[in-house]
Motif scaffolding. Structure first.
Motif, PDB file in Angstrom:
ATOM      1  N   ASN A  66       0.818  -1.219   0.000  1.00 35.23           N
ATOM      2  CA  ASN A  66       0.000   0.000   0.000  1.00 35.23           C
ATOM      3  C   ASN A  66       0.849   1.266   0.000  1.00 35.23           C
ATOM      4  O   ASN A  66       0.424   2.304  -0.510  1.00 35.23           O
ATOM      5  N   VAL A  67       2.061   1.193   0.567  1.00 34.28           N
ATOM      6  CA  VAL A  67       2.898   2.401   0.632  1.00 34.28           C
ATOM      7  C   VAL A  67       3.592   2.670  -0.699  1.00 34.28           C
ATOM      8  O   VAL A  67       4.228   3.707  -0.868  1.00 34.28           O
ATOM      9  N   LEU A  68       3.475   1.747  -1.652  1.00 35.11           N
ATOM     10  CA  LEU A  68       4.172   1.896  -2.926  1.00 35.11           C
ATOM     11  C   LEU A  68       3.304   2.521  -4.006  1.00 35.11           C
ATOM     12  O   LEU A  68       3.759   2.732  -5.127  1.00 35.11           O
ATOM     13  N   GLY A  69       2.052   2.799  -3.693  1.00 39.74           N
ATOM     14  CA  GLY A  69       1.179   3.447  -4.672  1.00 39.74           C
ATOM     15  C   GLY A  69       0.563   2.469  -5.645  1.00 39.74           C
ATOM     16  O   GLY A  69       0.770   1.250  -5.579  1.00 39.74           O
ATOM     17  N   ASP A  70      -0.179   3.001  -6.599  1.00 41.92           N
ATOM     18  CA  ASP A  70      -0.925   2.167  -7.552  1.00 41.92           C
ATOM     19  C   ASP A  70      -0.174   1.891  -8.844  1.00 41.92           C
ATOM     20  O   ASP A  70      -0.715   1.232  -9.738  1.00 41.92           O
ATOM     21  N   GLU A  71       1.072   2.362  -8.956  1.00 40.49           N
ATOM     22  CA  GLU A  71       1.798   2.153 -10.209  1.00 40.49           C
ATOM     23  C   GLU A  71       2.109   0.677 -10.452  1.00 40.49           C
ATOM     24  O   GLU A  71       2.376   0.269 -11.585  1.00 40.49           O
ATOM     25  N   LEU A  72       2.051  -0.130  -9.387  1.00 38.27           N
ATOM     26  CA  LEU A  72       2.294  -1.564  -9.536  1.00 38.27           C
ATOM     27  C   LEU A  72       1.075  -2.313 -10.051  1.00 38.27           C
ATOM     28  O   LEU A  72       1.174  -3.469 -10.449  1.00 38.27           O
ATOM     29  N   LEU A  73      -0.084  -1.664 -10.038  1.00 38.97           N
ATOM     30  CA  LEU A  73      -1.354  -2.356 -10.301  1.00 38.97           C
ATOM     31  C   LEU A  73      -1.810  -2.161 -11.739  1.00 38.97           C
ATOM     32  O   LEU A  73      -2.864  -1.610 -12.011  1.00 38.97           O
ATOM     33  N   LYS A  74      -1.005  -2.627 -12.670  1.00 38.96           N
ATOM     34  CA  LYS A  74      -1.373  -2.563 -14.085  1.00 38.96           C
ATOM     35  C   LYS A  74      -1.947  -3.904 -14.513  1.00 38.96           C
ATOM     36  O   LYS A  74      -1.488  -4.966 -14.075  1.00 38.96           O
ATOM     37  N   LEU A  75      -2.951  -3.848 -15.372  1.00 37.36           N
ATOM     38  CA  LEU A  75      -3.711  -5.056 -15.703  1.00 37.36           C
ATOM     39  C   LEU A  75      -2.852  -6.155 -16.317  1.00 37.36           C
ATOM     40  O   LEU A  75      -3.131  -7.332 -16.131  1.00 37.36           O
ATOM     41  N   ASP A  76      -1.803  -5.798 -17.062  1.00 32.87           N
ATOM     42  CA  ASP A  76      -1.009  -6.822 -17.741  1.00 32.87           C
ATOM     43  C   ASP A  76       0.213  -7.249 -16.924  1.00 32.87           C
ATOM     44  O   ASP A  76       1.058  -7.995 -17.410  1.00 32.87           O
ATOM     45  N   THR A  77       0.310  -6.806 -15.683  1.00 27.80           N
ATOM     46  CA  THR A  77       1.465  -7.144 -14.852  1.00 27.80           C
ATOM     47  C   THR A  77       1.380  -8.575 -14.337  1.00 27.80           C
ATOM     48  O   THR A  77       0.307  -9.072 -14.000  1.00 27.80           O
ATOM     49  N   GLU A  78       2.543  -9.235 -14.283  1.00 31.13           N
ATOM     50  CA  GLU A  78       2.651 -10.567 -13.700  1.00 31.13           C
ATOM     51  C   GLU A  78       3.342 -10.441 -12.342  1.00 31.13           C
ATOM     52  O   GLU A  78       4.363  -9.757 -12.219  1.00 31.13           O
ATOM     53  N   TYR A  79       2.788 -11.108 -11.315  1.00 33.61           N
ATOM     54  CA  TYR A  79       3.310 -11.017  -9.958  1.00 33.61           C
ATOM     55  C   TYR A  79       3.855 -12.380  -9.531  1.00 33.61           C
ATOM     56  O   TYR A  79       3.207 -13.409  -9.737  1.00 33.61           O
ATOM     57  N   TYR A  80       5.033 -12.372  -8.931  1.00 29.11           N
ATOM     58  CA  TYR A  80       5.655 -13.586  -8.416  1.00 29.11           C
ATOM     59  C   TYR A  80       5.939 -13.373  -6.928  1.00 29.11           C
ATOM     60  O   TYR A  80       6.656 -12.435  -6.557  1.00 29.11           O
ATOM     61  N   ILE A  81       5.365 -14.239  -6.081  1.00 27.91           N
ATOM     62  CA  ILE A  81       5.478 -14.079  -4.628  1.00 27.91           C
ATOM     63  C   ILE A  81       6.116 -15.327  -4.037  1.00 27.91           C
ATOM     64  O   ILE A  81       5.728 -16.452  -4.362  1.00 27.91           O
ATOM     65  N   CYS A  82       7.091 -15.126  -3.144  1.00 29.68           N
ATOM     66  CA  CYS A  82       7.674 -16.265  -2.451  1.00 29.68           C
ATOM     67  C   CYS A  82       8.096 -15.842  -1.048  1.00 29.68           C
ATOM     68  O   CYS A  82       8.695 -14.778  -0.860  1.00 29.68           O
ATOM     69  N   GLY A  83       7.760 -16.658  -0.068  1.00 30.08           N
ATOM     70  CA  GLY A  83       8.074 -16.383   1.327  1.00 30.08           C
ATOM     71  C   GLY A  83       7.270 -17.329   2.195  1.00 30.08           C
ATOM     72  O   GLY A  83       6.699 -18.314   1.707  1.00 30.08           O
ATOM     73  N   PRO A  84       7.176 -17.067   3.484  1.00 31.93           N
ATOM     74  CA  PRO A  84       6.351 -17.910   4.363  1.00 31.93           C
ATOM     75  C   PRO A  84       4.887 -17.902   3.930  1.00 31.93           C
ATOM     76  O   PRO A  84       4.426 -16.950   3.271  1.00 31.93           O
TER      77      PRO A  84
END
Length: 403
Positions: free
Chosen positions: A351-369
C-alpha cells in the motif's frame, strides 16, 4: 469406476472434511511402522509439524470432491508430480501407500467403513495412482531426454561456498562426472539428500536454484536456522552450513517444480519476497537481465535488517544498470548505518508503494512464508488483479489453495 462407486466416494466428503487429518496422521504412522525404509524418502520435519498430513488430507478431499472429473486437478497433480519426481518416487511406492491408506480408512472409520466404501476407495485410489504415476512417467521421460538430464540421485561437487549474509550461504554445485548440466526454468528447485546422524536417516530437502541457467553449475542459497530446538529442516540446512565444505559431494536430483518464470511476453513483472523466499526470484530476475528482456521489473523484498539481507549488492547493481530494475526494500529494523538508504521500516506493505504496480497486464511472483504469500495474494486480488496473474511458491507441502 462405476457410477455407484463415484457416489460412494462423494458421500465420504463430509467425513474427509471433518476427519481428514486424523486419517492421514494415522496412515503415516501405520506406514512408517510397517515400511520404515520410507522415512528416508519423506521429510520427517513435515511429519512433526503436520504439514504433510494436512497436505495429503487436502489432496484426498479435492480428489473426492472432483471424482466425476479428476482432470480439473491437473495443475495440482503437476505440482505434486514435480515434487515426487524430485524425490525419486516410483510406481512401487504407490502400491505401498495404497495398501496402508485403505487399511487406515478401515481402522479410523471402524464399523462405518463398509465393504462397499473400502472397495470404492480402493478403486478410486488405484485410479488416482494411475493418473499420478502416468504423469510422473512423462516427467521422468522429459528429464532423460534432456541434454545432461538424469533421474534418481546424482553426485555433485561443491566447488564454491559463499557467505551471502549472516544467515544465508550459497553452494555452487558442479556435476561430479564433469558431464553436461541439464538446463532448467528459473523458479525451479533441486532436491539435496544428506545423511542425518541425529535421525539415523537419509533426508531430502528442496532448495530453489538461485542463479539463472549458465551451463556450468547450479547455485542453492540456504538459510541457517538459529532456534535452540531445531526441527529436522534446521538440522539439514545447518548441516550444509557447518559440515559441507568445498570439495565435498552432495547427492542431487534433476531440477523440478512448477513455479516458473513466464518469459514469452513483455508484460511488467513484480517480484515480492520475504527472507530466503527471494532465492527463486533472484534466478528469475537474473534470467530477465541476461536475456536482455525489456520487461519493466520491480523488486520488492523484506527481511529483518541489513545483516540478514542476502544479495543486497547484487540487487543494487542490477537496479543501477540500464535495465532500470526498481527496488523497494523493507527492514523490520533500520539502524543508523542504513538510515541513509532508500528503505521502508516494517513488514512489506504494498500500500505504501502506490498504484503504479497495479497494471492489468502485470505478472506477480510471490515467495516467502505461507502467511506472507496469503497476505499479498489477497491484497492484490482485492485491488483488482486477476488471480491468474499472481504466481506463488510455498516451500514444503502444498497447503495454500488461493487460486
Amino acid at each position: 469406476m462405476t457410477a455407484d462407486q463415484k457416489n460412494i466416494i462423494k458421500s465420504t466428503v463430509p467425513v474427509l472434511k471433518e476427519n481428514g487429518v486424523l486419517l492421514t496422521d494415522h496412515f503415516y504412522k501405520r506406514m512408517f511402522v510397517h515400511n520404515p525404509e520410507l522415512k528416508n524418502i519423506f521429510n520427517m520435519s513435515n511429519q512433526q509439524n503436520s504439514r504433510q498430513q494436512t497436505a495429503l488430507a487436502m489432496a484426498i478431499l479435492a480428489y473426492a470432491e472432483n471424482i466425476e472429473n479428476p482432470a480439473v486437478l491437473m495443475p495440482a497433480v503437476n505440482g505434486i508430480g514435480q515434487k515426487h519426481v524430485s524425490l525419486d518416487i516410483r510406481p512401487e511406492h504407490y502400491i505401498i501407500v495404497g495398501k496402508h491408506l485403505i487399511v487406515s480408512i478401515g481402522e479410523v472409520l471402524g464399523e462405518a467403513a463398509t465393504p462397499e466404501i473400502l472397495d470404492a476407495w480402493e478403486v478410486a485410489y488405484n485410479q488416482l495412482a494411475q493418473i499420478m504415476s502416468g504423469h510422473e512417467h512423462k516427467l521422468y521421460s522429459e528429464k532423460v531426454n534432456t541434454k545432461g538430464g538424469w533421474i534418481g540421485w546424482k553426485p555433485f561437487v561443491v566447488k564454491e561456498k559463499i557467505v551471502e549474509s549472516s544467515e544465508i550461504t550459497s553452494f555452487h554445485l558442479y556435476p561430479a562426472d564433469q558431464g553436461p548440466l541439464a538446463d532448467f526454468i528459473p523458479g525451479q528447485y533441486l532436491s539435496v539428500r544428506l545423511f542425518i546422524p541425529e535421525l539415523n536417516l537419509l533426508q531430502p530437502r528442496q532448495y530453489s536454484i538461485s542463479n539463472a541457467p549458465n551451463g556450468s553449475y547450479y547455485r542453492i542459497s540456504v538459510k541457517k536456522e538459529t532456534a535452540a530446538n531445531l526441527n529436522p529442516d534446521g538440522l539439514i540446512s545447518n548441516r550444509l552450513h557447518d559440515f559441507v565444505h568445498v570439495g565435498d559431494i552432495l547427492e542431487v536430483t534433476a531440477p523440478a517444480g512448477s513455479f516458473m518464470l513466464a518469459n514469452n511476453n513483455d508484460h511488467p513483472v513484480v517480484f515480492i519476497s520475504g527472507g530466503v523466499g527471494q532465492t527463486p526470484l533472484i534466478s528469475m530476475l537474473e534470467e530477465l537481465i541476461k536475456s536482455g528482456s525489456k520487461k519493466p521489473v520491480t523488486w520488492i523484498h523484506g527481511c529483518r535488517d541489513k545483516n540478514v539481507h542476502a544479495f543486497k549488492e547484487t540487487i543494487e547493481y542490477w537496479s543501477g544498470q540500464k535495465q532500470a530494475v526498481k527496488k523497494h526494500i523493507f527492514y523490520d529494523q533500520v539502524d543508523q548505518e542504513s538510515a541513509g538508504e532508500t528503505l521502508y521500516q516494517g513488514w512489506v506493505d504494498l500500500n505504501v508503494l502506490g498504484d503504479e504496480l497495479l497494471k492489468l497486464d502485470t505478472e506477480y511472483y510471490i515467495c516467502g512464508p505461507g502467511p506472507f504469500i496469503t497476505k499479498h495474494y489477497k491484497e492484490l486480488v482485492a485491488k483488482g488483479i486477476r488471480a491468474e496473474a499472481i504466481h506463488f511458491e510455498e516451500f514444503g507441502p502444498q497447503t495454500l489453495h488461493l487460486n
